[in-house]
Design a protein around this motif. Structure first.
Motif, short mmCIF file in Angstrom:
data_model
loop_
_atom_site.label_atom_id
_atom_site.label_comp_id
_atom_site.label_asym_id
_atom_site.label_seq_id
_atom_site.Cartn_x
_atom_site.Cartn_y
_atom_site.Cartn_z
N PRO A 103 0.84 -1.20 0.00
CA PRO A 103 0.00 0.00 0.00
C PRO A 103 0.87 1.25 0.00
O PRO A 103 1.99 1.24 0.52
CB PRO A 103 -0.78 -0.09 1.31
CG PRO A 103 -0.43 -1.37 1.95
CD PRO A 103 0.70 -1.98 1.21
N ASN A 104 0.39 2.30 -0.59
CA ASN A 104 1.12 3.56 -0.61
C ASN A 104 0.82 4.28 0.70
O ASN A 104 -0.11 5.07 0.79
CB ASN A 104 0.69 4.39 -1.83
CG ASN A 104 1.48 5.67 -1.95
OD1 ASN A 104 2.31 5.99 -1.10
ND2 ASN A 104 1.22 6.42 -3.00
N ASN A 105 1.63 3.98 1.73
CA ASN A 105 1.41 4.60 3.04
C ASN A 105 2.75 4.78 3.76
O ASN A 105 3.82 4.52 3.21
CB ASN A 105 0.44 3.77 3.89
CG ASN A 105 0.94 2.36 4.16
OD1 ASN A 105 2.14 2.08 4.12
ND2 ASN A 105 0.01 1.45 4.42
N GLU A 106 2.69 5.20 5.02
CA GLU A 106 3.90 5.48 5.80
C GLU A 106 4.76 4.23 5.99
O GLU A 106 5.98 4.30 5.92
CB GLU A 106 3.50 6.07 7.17
CG GLU A 106 4.67 6.55 8.00
CD GLU A 106 5.49 7.66 7.34
OE1 GLU A 106 6.73 7.65 7.51
OE2 GLU A 106 4.91 8.51 6.65
N GLN A 107 4.12 3.08 6.20
CA GLN A 107 4.89 1.83 6.38
C GLN A 107 5.71 1.51 5.14
O GLN A 107 6.86 1.08 5.24
CB GLN A 107 3.95 0.65 6.65
CG GLN A 107 3.51 0.52 8.08
CD GLN A 107 2.66 -0.72 8.26
OE1 GLN A 107 1.68 -0.91 7.54
NE2 GLN A 107 3.05 -1.55 9.20
N SER A 108 5.13 1.71 3.98
CA SER A 108 5.87 1.40 2.75
C SER A 108 7.03 2.38 2.54
O SER A 108 8.07 2.01 2.03
CB SER A 108 4.95 1.38 1.53
OG SER A 108 4.43 2.66 1.26
N ASP A 113 12.96 3.21 2.80
CA ASP A 113 14.14 3.80 3.43
C ASP A 113 15.07 2.72 3.99
O ASP A 113 16.29 2.78 3.81
CB ASP A 113 13.74 4.77 4.55
CG ASP A 113 13.09 6.04 4.02
OD1 ASP A 113 13.26 6.35 2.81
OD2 ASP A 113 12.39 6.70 4.81
N ASP A 114 14.51 1.71 4.66
CA ASP A 114 15.33 0.63 5.24
C ASP A 114 16.03 -0.18 4.15
O ASP A 114 17.19 -0.56 4.30
CB ASP A 114 14.48 -0.29 6.11
CG ASP A 114 14.31 0.25 7.52
OD1 ASP A 114 14.83 1.35 7.81
OD2 ASP A 114 13.68 -0.45 8.34
N GLU A 133 -4.49 2.89 -4.10
CA GLU A 133 -3.15 3.08 -4.64
C GLU A 133 -2.18 2.08 -4.04
O GLU A 133 -2.23 1.76 -2.86
CB GLU A 133 -2.65 4.50 -4.34
CG GLU A 133 -3.23 5.56 -5.23
CD GLU A 133 -2.53 6.89 -5.06
OE1 GLU A 133 -1.37 6.92 -4.59
OE2 GLU A 133 -3.16 7.91 -5.38
N ARG A 134 -1.28 1.62 -4.90
CA ARG A 134 -0.24 0.67 -4.49
C ARG A 134 1.09 1.14 -5.03
O ARG A 134 1.16 1.83 -6.05
CB ARG A 134 -0.52 -0.75 -5.04
CG ARG A 134 -1.79 -1.39 -4.52
CD ARG A 134 -1.56 -1.86 -3.09
NE ARG A 134 -2.71 -2.55 -2.56
CZ ARG A 134 -3.49 -2.07 -1.61
NH1 ARG A 134 -3.28 -0.87 -1.12
NH2 ARG A 134 -4.50 -2.75 -1.16
N ASP A 135 2.15 0.74 -4.34
CA ASP A 135 3.51 0.93 -4.85
C ASP A 135 4.04 -0.44 -5.23
O ASP A 135 3.85 -1.42 -4.49
CB ASP A 135 4.43 1.53 -3.79
CG ASP A 135 4.17 3.00 -3.53
OD1 ASP A 135 3.63 3.67 -4.44
OD2 ASP A 135 4.52 3.48 -2.44
N LEU A 136 4.68 -0.52 -6.38
CA LEU A 136 5.38 -1.72 -6.79
C LEU A 136 6.86 -1.42 -6.63
O LEU A 136 7.40 -0.56 -7.33
CB LEU A 136 5.06 -2.09 -8.24
CG LEU A 136 5.89 -3.23 -8.83
CD1 LEU A 136 5.66 -4.53 -8.07
CD2 LEU A 136 5.57 -3.41 -10.30
N MET A 137 7.48 -2.08 -5.65
CA MET A 137 8.91 -1.91 -5.43
C MET A 137 9.63 -3.01 -6.21
O MET A 137 9.30 -4.17 -6.08
CB MET A 137 9.24 -2.03 -3.94
CG MET A 137 8.63 -0.97 -3.10
SD MET A 137 9.14 -1.16 -1.38
CE MET A 137 8.28 0.20 -0.63
N HIS A 156 8.49 -4.93 8.10
CA HIS A 156 7.62 -3.76 7.91
C HIS A 156 6.20 -4.17 7.51
O HIS A 156 5.24 -3.57 7.99
CB HIS A 156 8.19 -2.83 6.83
CG HIS A 156 9.39 -2.09 7.29
ND1 HIS A 156 9.33 -0.95 8.02
CD2 HIS A 156 10.71 -2.35 7.12
CE1 HIS A 156 10.55 -0.52 8.30
NE2 HIS A 156 11.41 -1.36 7.76
N LEU A 157 6.10 -5.11 6.60
CA LEU A 157 4.79 -5.48 6.05
C LEU A 157 4.72 -7.00 5.88
O LEU A 157 5.20 -7.54 4.89
CB LEU A 157 4.57 -4.80 4.69
CG LEU A 157 4.52 -3.28 4.69
CD1 LEU A 157 4.72 -2.74 3.30
CD2 LEU A 157 3.18 -2.81 5.26
#
Length: 177
Positions: A103-108, A113-114, A133-137, A156-157
């Motif tokens: 998810p596109n949020n603070e955890q992601s 960053d990590d 919304e989603r982020d694809l890393m 994290h997730l």
């Protein structure tokens, strides 16, 4: 193979451990060649075929009088395949790609960053999922580093969607082979 005729029970140990060694080496060789390490694979092939000729010759020389040689050979072949794949997994040759859908949020953002602080190259692609919304890393990394990346992602997730693929060729970017 006259010098092996009076070996007694030791002939079975020679066949068993020789075949396990040969098949394990063969499995690693095939993986190396498939991952582009042709020179190392060719070097290993020389020793692999020497072992194969010795062990197979030992079995063929006396199998009609001693069928147990064939059974030991077949059993060792199976064990060698298992050990070869286990060893290849531990050696972790090559490159991989990890795709993480989050998810596109603070955890992601903390995850991103990590990962970058741990010297993983991460590319973010914005997307839209069923729930927003989603982020694809996208990470390209040495296979040896997959457990490290997975540990960071799960810290994290825990429910992130993770896809891991082998990469045969990678040009440019952050990874140095």
């Amino acid at each position: 193979m006259g010098f092996l005729d009076n070996m007694g029970i030791w002939i079975y140990f020679i066949i068993f451990f020789g075949k396990i060694l040969e098949v394990t080496v063969a499995t690693v060789r095939v993986v190396l060649i498939n991952r582009g390490e042709k020179k190392i694979g060719a070097f290993i092939a020389f020793f692999e075929i020497l072992i194969w000729l010795f062990v197979t010759g030992t079995v063929l020389d006396g199998f009609q009088e001693d069928i147990l040689r064939v059974v030991v050979f077949a059993l060792a072949f199976s064990i060698g395949n298992y050990l070869g794949s286990w060893m290849e997994n531990k050696l972790a040759f090559g490159l991989s790609s990890i795709q993480v859908i989050v998810p596109n949020n603070e955890q992601s953002h903390e995850l991103l960053d990590d990962l970058r602080q741990s010297e993983f190259a991460v590319t973010i692609i914005k997307g839209q999922g069923k729930d927003g919304e989603r982020d694809l890393m996208v990470l390209h990394l040495l296979r040896k580093r997959i457990p490290e990346a997975m540990k960071i992602i799960h810290s994290h997730l825990e429910n992130a969607v993770i896809i891991i693929n082998d990469v045969k060729t990678l040009k440019g970017g952050y990874i140095k082979k």
